[in-house]
Design a protein around this motif. Structure first.
Motif, PDB file in Angstrom:
ATOM      1  N   ARG A   1       5.048  35.156  45.561  1.00  0.00           N
ATOM      2  CA  ARG A   1       4.310  36.114  46.388  1.00  0.00           C
ATOM      3  C   ARG A   1       4.714  35.976  47.855  1.00  0.00           C
ATOM      4  NH1 ARG A   1      -0.291  34.718  48.112  1.00  0.00           N
ATOM      5  NH2 ARG A   1      -0.894  33.579  46.246  1.00  0.00           N
ATOM      6  N   TRP A   2       4.872  34.714  48.315  1.00  0.00           N
ATOM      7  CA  TRP A   2       5.291  34.481  49.703  1.00  0.00           C
ATOM      8  C   TRP A   2       6.655  35.115  49.970  1.00  0.00           C
ATOM      9  CZ3 TRP A   2       3.974  30.025  53.299  1.00  0.00           C
ATOM     10  CH2 TRP A   2       2.592  29.759  53.267  1.00  0.00           C
ATOM     11  N   CYS A   3       7.557  35.075  49.005  1.00  0.00           N
ATOM     12  CA  CYS A   3       8.883  35.677  49.190  1.00  0.00           C
ATOM     13  C   CYS A   3       8.757  37.177  49.436  1.00  0.00           C
ATOM     14  CB  CYS A   3       9.775  35.403  47.984  1.00  0.00           C
ATOM     15  SG  CYS A   3      10.258  33.669  47.836  1.00  0.00           S
ATOM     16  N   PHE A   4       7.926  37.858  48.656  1.00  0.00           N
ATOM     17  CA  PHE A   4       7.718  39.291  48.870  1.00  0.00           C
ATOM     18  C   PHE A   4       7.095  39.537  50.243  1.00  0.00           C
ATOM     19  CE2 PHE A   4       8.283  39.393  44.309  1.00  0.00           C
ATOM     20  CZ  PHE A   4       8.977  40.586  44.128  1.00  0.00           C
ATOM     21  N   GLN A   5       6.119  38.715  50.623  1.00  0.00           N
ATOM     22  CA  GLN A   5       5.463  38.893  51.920  1.00  0.00           C
ATOM     23  C   GLN A   5       6.429  38.639  53.069  1.00  0.00           C
ATOM     24  OE1 GLN A   5       2.161  36.189  51.535  1.00  0.00           O
ATOM     25  NE2 GLN A   5       0.879  37.688  50.477  1.00  0.00           N
ATOM     26  N   TYR A   6       7.240  37.622  52.961  1.00  0.00           N
ATOM     27  CA  TYR A   6       8.197  37.289  54.021  1.00  0.00           C
ATOM     28  C   TYR A   6       9.141  38.459  54.297  1.00  0.00           C
ATOM     29  CZ  TYR A   6      12.092  35.075  56.489  1.00  0.00           C
ATOM     30  OH  TYR A   6      13.070  34.774  57.402  1.00  0.00           O
ATOM     31  N   PHE A   7       9.639  39.067  53.214  1.00  0.00           N
ATOM     32  CA  PHE A   7      10.598  40.159  53.366  1.00  0.00           C
ATOM     33  C   PHE A   7       9.935  41.524  53.533  1.00  0.00           C
ATOM     34  CE2 PHE A   7      13.256  36.859  51.441  1.00  0.00           C
ATOM     35  CZ  PHE A   7      14.276  36.842  52.374  1.00  0.00           C
ATOM     36  N   GLY A   8       8.594  41.552  53.568  1.00  0.00           N
ATOM     37  CA  GLY A   8       7.871  42.795  53.799  1.00  0.00           C
ATOM     38  C   GLY A   8       7.928  43.761  52.639  1.00  0.00           C
ATOM     39  N   ALA A   9       8.168  43.251  51.448  1.00  0.00           N
ATOM     40  CA  ALA A   9       8.236  44.092  50.255  1.00  0.00           C
ATOM     41  C   ALA A   9       6.867  44.141  49.568  1.00  0.00           C
ATOM     42  CB  ALA A   9       9.278  43.534  49.282  1.00  0.00           C
ATOM     43  N   ALA A  10       6.624  45.193  48.833  1.00  0.00           N
ATOM     44  CA  ALA A  10       5.366  45.325  48.101  1.00  0.00           C
ATOM     45  C   ALA A  10       5.296  44.235  47.032  1.00  0.00           C
ATOM     46  CB  ALA A  10       5.271  46.697  47.452  1.00  0.00           C
ATOM     47  N   THR A  11       4.167  43.549  46.982  1.00  0.00           N
ATOM     48  CA  THR A  11       3.985  42.472  46.011  1.00  0.00           C
ATOM     49  C   THR A  11       3.674  43.076  44.647  1.00  0.00           C
ATOM     50  OG1 THR A  11       3.095  41.074  47.756  1.00  0.00           O
ATOM     51  CG2 THR A  11       2.682  40.380  45.495  1.00  0.00           C
ATOM     52  N   PRO A  12       4.428  42.718  43.612  1.00  0.00           N
ATOM     53  CA  PRO A  12       4.148  43.241  42.272  1.00  0.00           C
ATOM     54  C   PRO A  12       2.731  42.870  41.828  1.00  0.00           C
ATOM     55  CG  PRO A  12       6.260  42.117  42.322  1.00  0.00           C
ATOM     56  CD  PRO A  12       5.587  41.839  43.622  1.00  0.00           C
ATOM     57  N   ASP A  13       2.109  43.759  41.071  1.00  0.00           N
ATOM     58  CA  ASP A  13       0.748  43.516  40.585  1.00  0.00           C
ATOM     59  C   ASP A  13       0.656  42.218  39.800  1.00  0.00           C
ATOM     60  OD1 ASP A  13      -0.178  45.810  41.762  1.00  0.00           O
ATOM     61  OD2 ASP A  13      -0.025  47.019  39.933  1.00  0.00           O
ATOM     62  N   ALA A  14       1.706  41.873  39.085  1.00  0.00           N
ATOM     63  CA  ALA A  14       1.683  40.650  38.271  1.00  0.00           C
ATOM     64  C   ALA A  14       1.475  39.409  39.133  1.00  0.00           C
ATOM     65  CB  ALA A  14       2.975  40.501  37.475  1.00  0.00           C
ATOM     66  N   LEU A  15       1.911  39.447  40.380  1.00  0.00           N
ATOM     67  CA  LEU A  15       1.753  38.295  41.261  1.00  0.00           C
ATOM     68  C   LEU A  15       0.386  38.267  41.933  1.00  0.00           C
ATOM     69  CD1 LEU A  15       5.257  38.140  42.933  1.00  0.00           C
ATOM     70  CD2 LEU A  15       4.354  36.701  41.101  1.00  0.00           C
ATOM     71  N   LYS A  16      -0.401  39.304  41.720  1.00  0.00           N
ATOM     72  CA  LYS A  16      -1.739  39.355  42.291  1.00  0.00           C
ATOM     73  C   LYS A  16      -2.794  38.906  41.297  1.00  0.00           C
ATOM     74  CE  LYS A  16      -0.497  43.212  45.226  1.00  0.00           C
ATOM     75  NZ  LYS A  16      -0.689  44.632  45.489  1.00  0.00           N
ATOM     76  N   ASP A  17      -2.421  38.715  40.024  1.00  0.00           N
ATOM     77  CA  ASP A  17      -3.371  38.338  38.978  1.00  0.00           C
ATOM     78  C   ASP A  17      -3.629  36.845  38.986  1.00  0.00           C
ATOM     79  OD1 ASP A  17      -3.499  40.974  38.252  1.00  0.00           O
ATOM     80  OD2 ASP A  17      -2.027  40.786  36.645  1.00  0.00           O
ATOM     81  N   SER A  18      -4.360  36.378  37.975  1.00  0.00           N
ATOM     82  CA  SER A  18      -4.743  34.962  37.926  1.00  0.00           C
ATOM     83  C   SER A  18      -3.517  34.056  37.896  1.00  0.00           C
ATOM     84  CB  SER A  18      -5.615  34.686  36.700  1.00  0.00           C
ATOM     85  OG  SER A  18      -4.830  34.636  35.545  1.00  0.00           O
ATOM     86  N   ALA A  19      -3.635  32.913  38.555  1.00  0.00           N
ATOM     87  CA  ALA A  19      -2.517  31.983  38.712  1.00  0.00           C
ATOM     88  C   ALA A  19      -2.009  31.474  37.369  1.00  0.00           C
ATOM     89  CB  ALA A  19      -2.937  30.806  39.593  1.00  0.00           C
ATOM     90  N   ASP A  20      -2.883  31.195  36.440  1.00  0.00           N
ATOM     91  CA  ASP A  20      -2.457  30.627  35.166  1.00  0.00           C
ATOM     92  C   ASP A  20      -1.572  31.583  34.391  1.00  0.00           C
ATOM     93  OD1 ASP A  20      -3.912  28.330  35.689  1.00  0.00           O
ATOM     94  OD2 ASP A  20      -5.695  29.079  34.670  1.00  0.00           O
ATOM     95  N   ALA A  21      -1.958  32.841  34.316  1.00  0.00           N
ATOM     96  CA  ALA A  21      -1.180  33.825  33.565  1.00  0.00           C
ATOM     97  C   ALA A  21       0.184  34.026  34.197  1.00  0.00           C
ATOM     98  CB  ALA A  21      -1.928  35.153  33.478  1.00  0.00           C
ATOM     99  N   ILE A  22       0.239  34.082  35.505  1.00  0.00           N
ATOM    100  CA  ILE A  22       1.505  34.301  36.196  1.00  0.00           C
ATOM    101  C   ILE A  22       2.422  33.112  36.076  1.00  0.00           C
ATOM    102  CG2 ILE A  22       2.567  34.824  38.416  1.00  0.00           C
ATOM    103  CD1 ILE A  22       0.911  37.057  36.938  1.00  0.00           C
ATOM    104  N   ASP A  23       1.885  31.909  36.213  1.00  0.00           N
ATOM    105  CA  ASP A  23       2.721  30.715  36.089  1.00  0.00           C
ATOM    106  C   ASP A  23       3.383  30.681  34.714  1.00  0.00           C
ATOM    107  OD1 ASP A  23       0.750  28.420  38.109  1.00  0.00           O
ATOM    108  OD2 ASP A  23       2.302  29.860  38.629  1.00  0.00           O
ATOM    109  N   GLU A  24       2.648  31.068  33.673  1.00  0.00           N
ATOM    110  CA  GLU A  24       3.225  31.108  32.326  1.00  0.00           C
ATOM    111  C   GLU A  24       4.310  32.166  32.254  1.00  0.00           C
ATOM    112  OE1 GLU A  24      -0.817  29.803  29.947  1.00  0.00           O
ATOM    113  OE2 GLU A  24       0.222  31.617  29.383  1.00  0.00           O
ATOM    114  N   GLU A  25       4.059  33.354  32.843  1.00  0.00           N
ATOM    115  CA  GLU A  25       5.004  34.446  32.804  1.00  0.00           C
ATOM    116  C   GLU A  25       6.280  34.094  33.555  1.00  0.00           C
ATOM    117  OE1 GLU A  25       4.912  38.554  35.033  1.00  0.00           O
ATOM    118  OE2 GLU A  25       3.526  38.552  33.333  1.00  0.00           O
TER     119      GLU A  25
END
Length: 173
Positions: free
Chosen positions: A146-170
């Motif tokens: 998520r920080w990478c998207f924020q640093y470059f000013g790109a829209a953060t994918p919805d998948a990176l906004k969900d719960s940490a556990d689900a994303i870490d697995e993905e």
């Protein structure tokens, strides 16, 4: 809003409220003193501060290392703004070079506190305290992505906004 999102929003408000009351008002001698002690202290001295335990109880944090990292990083922030730290580091021109940002994203957990504290200074000690606090409690592949998207000013994918556990697995698949 999902239950996870509500819980995270509440945690962010707890962190921001604690920061505002205890170390955010740098006009107050007590706030300046506590922030200075947290910035300079070793782990045991950080844990010897009552305000640190107040935050830990309010958040339900049982991991002493995570609590220490959280308050030491927050002690570097002088001004709350709406901009996440990664976005404040990016931009045109960036406050932190892309190469240095890449090193920050690869830093070992043991060196994370010092690296983030230096990064906050580069961002003029100004960022979104609630977001930074939550990220310190949940530093993971999801957070770094998520920080990478924020640093470059790109829209953060919805998948990176969900719960940490689900994303870490993905991300790890």
């Amino acid at each position: 809003m999902s239950e996870d999102a509500k819980r995270e929003a509440t945690r962010g408000q707890i962190i921001l409220g604690w920061w505002s009351r205890n170390i955010g008002d740098r006009e107050s001698g007590a706030a300046r003193g506590l922030a200075a002690r947290l910035r300079r202290a070793g782990p045991v001295a950080v844990l010897a501060e009552a305000a640190v335990h107040d935050l830990g109880r309010a958040l339900g944090v049982k991991d002493a290392a995570a609590l220490i990292r959280l308050v030491q990083v927050l002690a570097e922030v002088r001004e709350h703004s709406g901009k996440p730290l990664a976005a404040a580091l990016g931009g045109d021109p960036p406050a932190m070079s892309a190469l240095r940002f890449q090193r920050l994203m690869r830093v070992a957990e043991g060196d994370l506190t010092d690296a983030l504290r230096r990064s906050i200074v580069m961002a003029d000690r100004r960022c979104n305290v609630a977001d930074l606090g939550q990220d310190m409690l949940h530093w993971s592949e999801k957070t770094r992505s998520r920080w990478c998207f924020q640093y470059f000013g790109a829209a953060t994918p919805d998948a990176l906004k969900d719960s940490a556990d689900a994303i870490d697995e993905e991300i790890s698949q």
